[in-house]
Design an enzyme around this catalytic site. Structure first.
Site, PDB file in Angstrom:
ATOM      1  N   GLY A  47      26.021  95.436  26.426  1.00  0.00           N
ATOM      2  CA  GLY A  47      26.859  96.651  25.731  1.00  0.00           C
ATOM      3  C   GLY A  47      26.991  96.691  24.301  1.00  0.00           C
ATOM      4  O   GLY A  47      26.405  96.231  23.386  1.00  0.00           O
ATOM      5  N   SER A  48      28.320  97.362  23.940  1.00  0.00           N
ATOM      6  CA  SER A  48      28.449  97.569  22.233  1.00  0.00           C
ATOM      7  C   SER A  48      28.800  96.323  21.797  1.00  0.00           C
ATOM      8  O   SER A  48      29.553  95.434  22.336  1.00  0.00           O
ATOM      9  CB  SER A  48      29.702  98.618  22.397  1.00  0.00           C
ATOM     10  OG  SER A  48      31.045  98.233  22.947  1.00  0.00           O
ATOM     11  N   GLY A  50      33.102  96.088  22.128  1.00  0.00           N
ATOM     12  CA  GLY A  50      33.407  95.565  23.464  1.00  0.00           C
ATOM     13  C   GLY A  50      32.865  94.210  23.654  1.00  0.00           C
ATOM     14  O   GLY A  50      33.745  93.302  24.347  1.00  0.00           O
ATOM     15  N   GLY A  51      31.749  93.924  23.390  1.00  0.00           N
ATOM     16  CA  GLY A  51      31.138  92.651  23.277  1.00  0.00           C
ATOM     17  C   GLY A  51      31.797  91.508  22.652  1.00  0.00           C
ATOM     18  O   GLY A  51      32.246  90.338  23.075  1.00  0.00           O
ATOM     19  N   GLU A  68      24.414  90.881  24.919  1.00  0.00           N
ATOM     20  CA  GLU A  68      23.536  91.469  24.077  1.00  0.00           C
ATOM     21  C   GLU A  68      24.329  92.791  23.485  1.00  0.00           C
ATOM     22  O   GLU A  68      24.654  93.332  24.162  1.00  0.00           O
ATOM     23  CB  GLU A  68      22.299  91.883  24.859  1.00  0.00           C
ATOM     24  CG  GLU A  68      21.352  92.869  24.165  1.00  0.00           C
ATOM     25  CD  GLU A  68      20.396  93.392  25.168  1.00  0.00           C
ATOM     26  OE1 GLU A  68      20.278  94.752  25.015  1.00  0.00           O
ATOM     27  OE2 GLU A  68      19.922  92.882  25.931  1.00  0.00           O
ATOM     28  N   CYS A  77      18.128  99.451  23.798  1.00  0.00           N
ATOM     29  CA  CYS A  77      18.607  98.365  22.857  1.00  0.00           C
ATOM     30  C   CYS A  77      17.498  98.050  21.766  1.00  0.00           C
ATOM     31  O   CYS A  77      17.852  97.535  20.802  1.00  0.00           O
ATOM     32  CB  CYS A  77      19.089  97.176  23.460  1.00  0.00           C
ATOM     33  SG  CYS A  77      17.855  96.887  24.711  1.00  0.00           S
TER      34      CYS A  77
END
Length: 525
Positions: free
Chosen positions: A239-240, A243-244, A263, A300
């Site tokens: 994800g972002s 957020g990650g 990731e 990605c």
């Protein structure tokens, strides 16, 4: 068609309230209501996973392989339904979802084959030397063991291959770790259909019920509860960066810190070397545009950063890229949030004093629009403005023009962590490519020559990860057989009687696997 419920250790349960997924193609809501989760539901799922963790980890690899193949078969049986709802929830075309379906079941079967082969256990045996001087040597043996329950977060851009039964789930189950899956709220129907497939496989192969649970919705509080739960032993996330990173900080600040395999963000630099540009500038532009806009740029591995020498060849490249992009209409992005973030960052790029906007449109038809964009900047200004290295998740790229080869080499040494880095070269560019390689080895997990990074092969030699912010642990990969190492740890057994040892390291090699015995590899029979 859908229950809208969570699948928790063999039971379908509801929640306190509901949410609806968006239809990106129309901008409206899809009709089915799905129940939001709670921290209590998270706790229920994790406890069930923990209760069966030792049983699942102790199974013969062939039994877990049977389970993985059964999941693949059950997903295949629901293929048309999955594609239909996946299209509605993501706006991804049927052909793309069919390809992603193939990858999803392919990697499940890939891991089934891999765990049966056995070398992932890394079994090593050193037999006792009681007469060794000055001290005797004990019998010592080591092998990999499953960590325990794993939390996995579904990804917005891959409803199948990086979600419910995607790579993180496949590698964790292969390792012997029960999985609690936090479904992505953008595609809850797809998640439920795949969970139904996993549930059928659990029953078909007589797996413990707690080996898999699906949690829907619930927002940040539920995700944080999953990562912080004391019985969760590792987390997989795609994800972002924002957020990650927030979840990573929770994982490593727990009383018992755990590995968090996130990731996050990457703009995947592409270097166009001068000898090739002299012959192939237009062809390279066409290839770049095709890769940049694939899936509305929501990969990605999207090549969002392009680096080349200033001059006539670069002008030819830019003109061709603009011409090609000008023929591509804006398409619906995955979610309103993804589309909004994309336009926020491309709008900011347009207003940046050091950046030239070469092309940018915005189609306004009520959809979650993702229209292409190209920006341009000098290498000196790129180096002086590190905020420009932020990923533009969508069909946008920035071209960095270098005054000299030395400036290109200097820029390569300043790159932040990336999933991929690419060199396009001719034979006459070999010296420059060789000079670039050490810097790219430091910043990227995968380096390509004369290719485009979109598209990740599931195989034993793939690395899909890289230094931060590409991922939170550059020693790992989320794709390929090495992914299994994220969810195991080595355990050493000293002076154990043979009857008490795990099968992989017993005398006689009952699992018939590759082992290192007293410094020599022994091939299976």
């Amino acid at each position: 068609m859908f229950s809208g419920k969570h699948y928790i250790a063999g039971e379908w349960i509801d929640g306190p309230d509901t949410f609806q997924a968006d239809n990106p193609a129309t901008g409206g809501k899809l009709p089915t209501k799905f129940y939001n989760s709670t921290t209590q539901i998270v706790d229920q799922a994790v406890i069930a996973a923990d209760r069966c963790a030792e049983e699942f980890a102790s199974m013969l690899p062939a039994k877990r392989a049977e389970f993985l193949r059964a999941i693949a078969d059950e997903i295949d049986a629901r293929g048309e339904e999955i594609t239909e709802i996946g299209n509605l929830e993501s706006a991804l075309p049927a052909a793309r979802l069919t390809g992603e379906h193939g990858r999803t079941v392919g990697q499940l079967r890939f891991f089934a084959d891999w765990i049966e082969e056995g070398s992932w256990l890394e079994a090593r045996i050193e037999t006792a030397q009681p007469d060794r001087q000055p001290l005797p040597k004990p019998d010592i043996r080591v092998m990999n063991k499953a960590l325990g329950p794993v939390g996995v977060f579904g990804a917005s851009n891959f409803p199948l291959a990086f979600s419910t039964a995607g790579g993180d789930t496949a590698s964790a189950l292969a390792a012997g770790c029960p999985v609690v899956l936090k479904g992505h709220p953008a595609h809850p129907g797809t998640a439920e259909l795949v969970a139904l497939a996993i549930a059928a496989a659990i029953q078909k192969t007589d797996m413990p019920k707690g080996v898999f649970s699906l949690i829907q919705g619930g927002g940040n509080e539920v995700g944080q509860a999953l990562v912080s739960h004391p019985l969760i032993k590792a987390v997989g996330f795609t994800g972002s960066t924002k957020g990650g990173r927030a979840l990573f900080d929770i994982a490593v600040s727990r009383p018992e810190p755990i590995p968090f395999y996130g990731e996050l963000g990457s703009n995947n630099p592409v270097f166009l070397l001068p000898k090739l540009m002299g012959d192939k500038a237009s062809d390279l532009a066409k290839g770049w545009v095709a890769s940049l806009t694939m899936g509305v740029g929501q990969f990605c591995t999207n090549p969002g950063l392009l680096i080349a020498l200033k001059g006539a060849d670069l002008e030819t490249f830019v003109d061709k890229a603009v011409s090609e992009l000008g023929q591509i209409d804006g398409m619906a992005m995955l979610t309103d949030r993804v589309s909004g973030a994309y336009h926020d960052i491309t709008d900011a790029m347009t207003k940046h004093g050091k950046v030239t906007c070469v092309l940018k449109r915005r189609d306004s038809d009520g959809k979650f629009d993702g229209s292409p964009a190209i920006f341009r900047i000098t290498a000196a200004d790129w180096q002086a403005n590190p905020e420009l290295a932020e990923e533009m998740f969508g069909p946008a790229g920035i071209i960095v023009e270098c005054e000299s080869v030395d400036e290109m080499l200097a820029l390569s040494s300043s790159l932040i962590g990336q999933l991929t880095a690419t060199i396009h070269m001719a034979d006459g560019d070999a010296d420059l490519a060789n000079a670039l390689r050490p810097a790219l080895e430091k910043c990227a997990g995968r380096i390509l020559i004369n290719g485009w990074p979109t598209g990740v092969e599931v195989c034993h030699s793939m690395v899909h990860g890289g230094p931060y912010p590409a991922s939170t642990d550059s020693r790992s990969t989320s794709v390929g057989s090495l992914a299994i190492k994220r969810f195991v740890r080595p355990v050493s057994y000293q002076s154990f009687p043979d009857a008490l040892l795990p099968d992989a390291i017993k005398d006689g090699n009952p699992l018939n696997i590759l082992r290192l015995v007293d410094g020599k590899w022994q091939m299976p029979a």
